[in-house]
Design a protein around this motif. Structure first.
Motif, mmCIF file in Angstrom:
data_model
loop_
_atom_site.group_PDB
_atom_site.id
_atom_site.type_symbol
_atom_site.label_atom_id
_atom_site.label_comp_id
_atom_site.label_asym_id
_atom_site.label_seq_id
_atom_site.Cartn_x
_atom_site.Cartn_y
_atom_site.Cartn_z
ATOM 1 N N VAL A 107 8.514 3.012 6.813
ATOM 2 C CA VAL A 107 7.199 2.390 6.968
ATOM 3 C C VAL A 107 6.867 1.612 5.695
ATOM 4 O O VAL A 107 7.010 2.135 4.586
ATOM 5 C CB VAL A 107 6.107 3.446 7.231
ATOM 6 N N GLU A 117 0.844 -1.198 0.000
ATOM 7 C CA GLU A 117 0.000 0.000 0.000
ATOM 8 C C GLU A 117 0.881 1.251 0.000
ATOM 9 O O GLU A 117 0.561 2.255 -0.631
ATOM 10 C CB GLU A 117 -0.915 -0.001 1.232
ATOM 11 N N SER A 169 3.558 -0.697 4.424
ATOM 12 C CA SER A 169 2.210 -1.175 4.768
ATOM 13 C C SER A 169 1.801 -2.306 3.840
ATOM 14 O O SER A 169 1.770 -2.141 2.617
ATOM 15 C CB SER A 169 1.196 -0.034 4.663
ATOM 16 N N ASN A 170 1.509 -3.456 4.455
ATOM 17 C CA ASN A 170 1.080 -4.640 3.705
ATOM 18 C C ASN A 170 2.017 -4.929 2.526
ATOM 19 O O ASN A 170 1.566 -5.214 1.405
ATOM 20 C CB ASN A 170 -0.356 -4.465 3.218
ATOM 21 N N ALA A 181 6.390 -4.097 8.824
ATOM 22 C CA ALA A 181 5.823 -2.759 8.641
ATOM 23 C C ALA A 181 6.752 -1.669 9.141
ATOM 24 O O ALA A 181 6.832 -0.589 8.541
ATOM 25 C CB ALA A 181 4.478 -2.671 9.355
ATOM 26 N N ASN A 182 7.457 -1.918 10.245
ATOM 27 C CA ASN A 182 8.354 -0.919 10.835
ATOM 28 C C ASN A 182 9.697 -1.573 11.136
ATOM 29 O O ASN A 182 10.031 -1.857 12.301
ATOM 30 C CB ASN A 182 7.755 -0.335 12.118
#
Length: 269
Positions: free
Chosen positions: A148, A129, A150-151, A170-171
């Motif tokens: 970051v 994302e 995301s997915n 994610a992080n």
């Protein structure tokens, strides 16, 4: 005296700088596709920004690695000696900007797919994302950065069937390394520094088949080094004689008044 003190008083100005690059792709055959670099500098009073902070995908030319999504490379250099950068990719309709305090503001929308190429019958790709890095720096000096995802995942598609080869954190911690044996080598949240108060952060650095398939760098943000500028006189040196002259004149007038009052007092005595 007030004028002389004013002339000697320094004016301090903190300088700051930051840069951001959303995407670089090394293509098969030695070609290179790049989103370019956005740069912000500030001399303590005025910010200057060069480069495109929201480059269209067309700047990447005829490459077929990424065909949908948004490139973001936001930068800001503030008057107070702080700077911020944020760079990466998000789904079509998304956006990457910098908030008032230097925070990275990302609006995701849909997904972005980077097709790395073929490994045998399989098409290898990155899906997510959003993938981006950010950094901030001050003139104290100090610098921090983060990444970051995301997915985000690495996929393999064979005959229309997609499977996940690797899910990406994610992080991720700074300089996280992982990969798919004999296929991919990946570094996440890659952080390097050339000096105290300077930091460069790369969200994702990937090499497929030792670079023979593709090499992709996503989200390179760099902040600092920022610094406190040397003192600058409020009255320029060229104007110093004038200031001193006015100060001397004011001092002479004041001294004359005091002397006249003393003579009158003596006469009355």
């Amino acid at each position: 005296m007030a004028l002389v003190v004013l002339a000697a008083s320094p004016a301090m100005a903190d300088t700051s700088q930051a840069s951001a690059s959303a995407l670089r792709i090394s293509l098969v055959g030695g070609g290179l596709a790049s989103s370019g670099t956005a740069t912000a500098t500030n001399d303590g009073t005025t910010e200057s920004i060069s480069g495109n902070t929201n480059p269209p995908l067309s700047v990447l030319g005829s490459q077929s690695v990424i065909t949908a999504g948004v490139l973001g490379q936001a930068v800001h250099a503030f008057n107070d000696g702080t700077s911020a950068a944020c760079a990466g990719v998000v789904g079509a309709g998304g956006a990457i900007t910098i908030g008032a305090g230097g925070s990275c503001l990302v609006t995701p929308s849909g997904s972005v797919v980077l097709t790395l190429g073929l490994s045998g019958p399989a098409t290898i790709a990155i899906e997510a994302e959003e993938i981006y890095s950010s950094c901030t720096a001050t003139s104290s000096p100090s610098a921090t950065g983060t990444t970051v995802l995301s997915n985000a995942r690495i996929t393999s598609t064979v005959a229309g069937v997609t499977t996940t080869l690797l899910s990406l954190p994610a992080n991720p911690a700074p300089n996280t390394t992982l990969g798919v044996p004999n296929v991919l080598d990946i570094t996440l949240n890659e952080q390097t520094s050339s000096t105290t108060g300077q930091l460069s952060v790369t969200a994702l650095d990937l090499s497929a088949l030792a670079g023979t398939l593709a090499s992709v760098t996503i989200g390179l943000s760099s902040c600092g080094p920022n610094a406190i500028a040397p003192p600058v006189s409020v009255i320029p040196l060229a104007g110093m004689p004038v200031a001193l002259g006015l100060g001397a004149l004011a001092s002479g007038i004041g001294g004359g008044i005091v002397l006249l009052r003393r003579r009158r007092a003596d006469a009355r005595a």
